[in-house]
Design a protein around this motif. Structure first.
Motif, PDB file in Angstrom:
ATOM      1  N   ALA A 150       4.411  14.376  11.169  1.00 45.47           N
ATOM      2  CA  ALA A 150       2.913  13.685  11.578  1.00 45.47           C
ATOM      3  C   ALA A 150       2.686  12.878  10.690  1.00 45.47           C
ATOM      4  CB  ALA A 150       2.140  14.677  12.457  1.00 45.47           C
ATOM      5  N   GLN A 151       1.614  11.938  11.190  1.00 41.17           N
ATOM      6  CA  GLN A 151       0.928  10.949  10.261  1.00 41.17           C
ATOM      7  C   GLN A 151      -0.244  12.092   9.593  1.00 41.17           C
ATOM      8  OE1 GLN A 151      -0.623   7.338  12.017  1.00 41.17           O
ATOM      9  NE2 GLN A 151      -2.642   7.701  11.243  1.00 41.17           N
ATOM     10  N   PRO A 152      -0.500  11.979   8.561  1.00 42.45           N
ATOM     11  CA  PRO A 152      -1.157  13.065   7.786  1.00 42.45           C
ATOM     12  C   PRO A 152      -2.504  12.404   7.639  1.00 42.45           C
ATOM     13  CG  PRO A 152       0.155  11.670   6.054  1.00 42.45           C
ATOM     14  CD  PRO A 152       0.640  11.244   7.490  1.00 42.45           C
ATOM     15  N   GLU A 153      -3.198  13.386   7.615  1.00 46.51           N
ATOM     16  CA  GLU A 153      -4.989  13.123   7.311  1.00 46.51           C
ATOM     17  C   GLU A 153      -5.232  13.190   5.922  1.00 46.51           C
ATOM     18  OE1 GLU A 153      -7.044  15.754  10.048  1.00 46.51           O
ATOM     19  OE2 GLU A 153      -6.319  14.951  11.595  1.00 46.51           O
ATOM     20  N   ILE A 154      -6.074  12.490   5.559  1.00 48.72           N
ATOM     21  CA  ILE A 154      -6.807  12.404   4.377  1.00 48.72           C
ATOM     22  C   ILE A 154      -8.291  12.138   4.316  1.00 48.72           C
ATOM     23  CG2 ILE A 154      -4.803  11.212   2.850  1.00 48.72           C
ATOM     24  CD1 ILE A 154      -5.994   8.470   3.248  1.00 48.72           C
ATOM     25  N   THR A 155      -8.990  12.650   3.574  1.00 48.18           N
ATOM     26  CA  THR A 155     -10.461  12.722   3.568  1.00 48.18           C
ATOM     27  C   THR A 155     -10.786  11.411   2.943  1.00 48.18           C
ATOM     28  OG1 THR A 155     -10.868  13.736   1.501  1.00 48.18           O
ATOM     29  CG2 THR A 155     -10.656  15.181   3.343  1.00 48.18           C
ATOM     30  N   GLN A 156     -12.146  10.846   3.340  1.00 52.40           N
ATOM     31  CA  GLN A 156     -12.769   9.964   2.671  1.00 52.40           C
ATOM     32  C   GLN A 156     -12.934  10.011   1.194  1.00 52.40           C
ATOM     33  OE1 GLN A 156     -16.807   9.168   4.188  1.00 52.40           O
ATOM     34  NE2 GLN A 156     -16.899   7.374   2.935  1.00 52.40           N
ATOM     35  N   ARG A 157     -13.176  11.324   0.593  1.00 49.78           N
ATOM     36  CA  ARG A 157     -13.045  11.571  -0.753  1.00 49.78           C
ATOM     37  C   ARG A 157     -11.795  11.364  -1.505  1.00 49.78           C
ATOM     38  NH1 ARG A 157     -16.232  16.639  -2.416  1.00 49.78           N
ATOM     39  NH2 ARG A 157     -17.588  15.133  -2.071  1.00 49.78           N
ATOM     40  N   ASP A 158     -10.637  11.877  -0.696  1.00 51.73           N
ATOM     41  CA  ASP A 158      -9.329  11.557  -1.290  1.00 51.73           C
ATOM     42  C   ASP A 158      -9.050  10.210  -1.294  1.00 51.73           C
ATOM     43  OD1 ASP A 158      -8.643  14.280  -1.412  1.00 51.73           O
ATOM     44  OD2 ASP A 158      -7.615  14.491   0.373  1.00 51.73           O
ATOM     45  N   LEU A 159      -9.405   9.339  -0.391  1.00 51.47           N
ATOM     46  CA  LEU A 159      -9.251   7.881  -0.217  1.00 51.47           C
ATOM     47  C   LEU A 159      -9.837   7.343  -1.605  1.00 51.47           C
ATOM     48  CD1 LEU A 159      -8.216   5.367   0.919  1.00 51.47           C
ATOM     49  CD2 LEU A 159      -9.988   5.291   2.562  1.00 51.47           C
ATOM     50  N   ILE A 170      -2.618   6.552  -2.841  1.00 50.09           N
ATOM     51  CA  ILE A 170      -2.314   6.150  -1.312  1.00 50.09           C
ATOM     52  C   ILE A 170      -2.096   4.983  -0.924  1.00 50.09           C
ATOM     53  CG2 ILE A 170      -3.918   6.291   0.839  1.00 50.09           C
ATOM     54  CD1 ILE A 170      -5.660   8.650  -0.542  1.00 50.09           C
ATOM     55  N   MET A 171      -2.542   3.904  -1.681  1.00 56.11           N
ATOM     56  CA  MET A 171      -2.280   2.565  -1.070  1.00 56.11           C
ATOM     57  C   MET A 171      -0.918   2.398  -1.391  1.00 56.11           C
ATOM     58  SD  MET A 171      -4.339   1.090   0.446  1.00 56.11           S
ATOM     59  CE  MET A 171      -6.235   1.231   0.961  1.00 56.11           C
ATOM     60  N   ASP A 172      -0.119   2.982  -2.594  1.00 53.55           N
ATOM     61  CA  ASP A 172       1.134   2.872  -2.845  1.00 53.55           C
ATOM     62  C   ASP A 172       2.163   3.287  -1.681  1.00 53.55           C
ATOM     63  OD1 ASP A 172       0.819   1.392  -5.085  1.00 53.55           O
ATOM     64  OD2 ASP A 172       1.021   3.172  -6.690  1.00 53.55           O
ATOM     65  N   ALA A 173       1.443   4.574  -1.270  1.00 56.75           N
ATOM     66  CA  ALA A 173       2.303   5.040  -0.236  1.00 56.75           C
ATOM     67  C   ALA A 173       2.154   4.255   1.088  1.00 56.75           C
ATOM     68  CB  ALA A 173       1.553   6.565   0.194  1.00 56.75           C
ATOM     69  N   VAL A 174       0.751   3.820   1.360  1.00 63.52           N
ATOM     70  CA  VAL A 174       1.021   2.753   2.412  1.00 63.52           C
ATOM     71  C   VAL A 174       1.862   1.682   2.261  1.00 63.52           C
ATOM     72  CG1 VAL A 174      -0.937   1.331   3.792  1.00 63.52           C
ATOM     73  CG2 VAL A 174      -1.284   3.509   3.017  1.00 63.52           C
ATOM     74  N   GLN A 175       2.044   1.113   1.017  1.00 63.92           N
ATOM     75  CA  GLN A 175       2.820  -0.355   0.976  1.00 63.92           C
ATOM     76  C   GLN A 175       4.394   0.379   1.208  1.00 63.92           C
ATOM     77  OE1 GLN A 175       2.462  -1.653  -3.119  1.00 63.92           O
ATOM     78  NE2 GLN A 175       3.671  -3.658  -2.509  1.00 63.92           N
ATOM     79  N   SER A 176       4.667   1.433   0.950  1.00 67.02           N
ATOM     80  CA  SER A 176       6.027   1.980   0.977  1.00 67.02           C
ATOM     81  C   SER A 176       6.158   2.375   2.574  1.00 67.02           C
ATOM     82  CB  SER A 176       6.364   3.171   0.094  1.00 67.02           C
ATOM     83  OG  SER A 176       5.671   4.125   0.338  1.00 67.02           O
ATOM     84  N   GLY A 177       5.263   2.331   3.429  1.00 64.29           N
ATOM     85  CA  GLY A 177       5.255   2.615   4.936  1.00 64.29           C
ATOM     86  C   GLY A 177       4.778   3.738   5.481  1.00 64.29           C
ATOM     87  N   GLN A 178       4.113   4.614   4.448  1.00 64.26           N
ATOM     88  CA  GLN A 178       3.283   5.652   5.095  1.00 64.26           C
ATOM     89  C   GLN A 178       2.129   5.373   5.685  1.00 64.26           C
ATOM     90  OE1 GLN A 178       4.247   9.049   4.987  1.00 64.26           O
ATOM     91  NE2 GLN A 178       2.428   9.143   6.419  1.00 64.26           N
ATOM     92  N   SER A 179       1.834   6.031   6.996  1.00 67.91           N
ATOM     93  CA  SER A 179       0.126   5.754   7.621  1.00 67.91           C
ATOM     94  C   SER A 179      -0.333   6.915   7.424  1.00 67.91           C
ATOM     95  CB  SER A 179       0.635   5.561   9.077  1.00 67.91           C
ATOM     96  OG  SER A 179       1.355   4.629   9.233  1.00 67.91           O
ATOM     97  N   PHE A 180      -1.679   6.738   7.419  1.00 72.55           N
ATOM     98  CA  PHE A 180      -2.572   8.050   7.205  1.00 72.55           C
ATOM     99  C   PHE A 180      -3.810   7.936   8.104  1.00 72.55           C
ATOM    100  CE2 PHE A 180      -0.926   7.239   3.123  1.00 72.55           C
ATOM    101  CZ  PHE A 180      -0.353   8.589   2.608  1.00 72.55           C
ATOM    102  N   THR A 181      -4.453   8.945   8.745  1.00 73.24           N
ATOM    103  CA  THR A 181      -5.645   8.969   9.342  1.00 73.24           C
ATOM    104  C   THR A 181      -6.723   9.446   8.259  1.00 73.24           C
ATOM    105  OG1 THR A 181      -4.435   9.571  11.327  1.00 73.24           O
ATOM    106  CG2 THR A 181      -6.899  10.104  11.291  1.00 73.24           C
ATOM    107  N   VAL A 182      -7.690   8.677   8.261  1.00 75.24           N
ATOM    108  CA  VAL A 182      -8.765   9.060   7.257  1.00 75.24           C
ATOM    109  C   VAL A 182      -9.856   9.811   8.243  1.00 75.24           C
ATOM    110  CG1 VAL A 182     -10.700   7.951   5.825  1.00 75.24           C
ATOM    111  CG2 VAL A 182      -8.408   6.839   5.987  1.00 75.24           C
ATOM    112  N   THR A 183     -10.412  10.862   7.436  1.00 76.31           N
ATOM    113  CA  THR A 183     -11.451  11.680   8.140  1.00 76.31           C
ATOM    114  C   THR A 183     -12.877  11.747   7.235  1.00 76.31           C
ATOM    115  OG1 THR A 183     -10.438  13.776   6.946  1.00 76.31           O
ATOM    116  CG2 THR A 183      -9.570  13.218   9.095  1.00 76.31           C
ATOM    117  N   ARG A 184     -13.687  11.897   8.007  1.00 76.02           N
ATOM    118  CA  ARG A 184     -15.190  12.155   7.249  1.00 76.02           C
ATOM    119  C   ARG A 184     -15.578  13.558   7.976  1.00 76.02           C
ATOM    120  NH1 ARG A 184     -19.046   7.649   8.046  1.00 76.02           N
ATOM    121  NH2 ARG A 184     -17.811   6.670   6.518  1.00 76.02           N
TER     122      ARG A 184
END
Length: 98
Positions: free
Chosen positions: A12-21, A28-42
């Motif tokens: 499933a699309q993983p969640e990351i916190t605003q702080r993690d971002l 995280i951007m390297d993972a996005v560049q390689s095709g991964q999607s994330f949901t950002v939470t606050r």
């Protein structure tokens, strides 16, 4: 770093916190560049998504184009022309005349 690798492996699309971002943006951007999607939470609530941009192909082979063309709907030339006439600007004024 191991933490992101665990998250990326999930189906499933993983969640990351605003702080993690903020703190791990490069990773995280390297993972996005390689095709991964994330949901950002606050504060535990989803506020956005990071998704990779779709890369456009520049070349379509003749075989692929022919296959796509066969699956395309037929075009009624009279209806097409009527649509063009209805939407085209019929004013023939010189656009540079002031």
């Amino acid at each position: 770093m191991a933490r992101l690798a665990t998250v990326v492996g999930m189906s499933a699309q993983p969640e990351i916190t605003q702080r993690d971002l903020r703190n791990r943006s490069r990773e995280i951007m390297d993972a996005v560049q390689s095709g991964q999607s994330f949901t950002v939470t606050r504060d535990g609530h989803p506020i956005g998504q990071l998704v990779p941009l779709r890369r456009r192909r520049r070349f379509v082979s003749r075989r692929e184009f022919a296959a796509m063309s066969k699956a395309a709907p037929d075009i009624d030339i009279d209806t097409f022309r009527a649509d063009q006439d209805a939407t085209a600007d019929t004013c023939l004024d010189d656009p540079y005349a002031r």
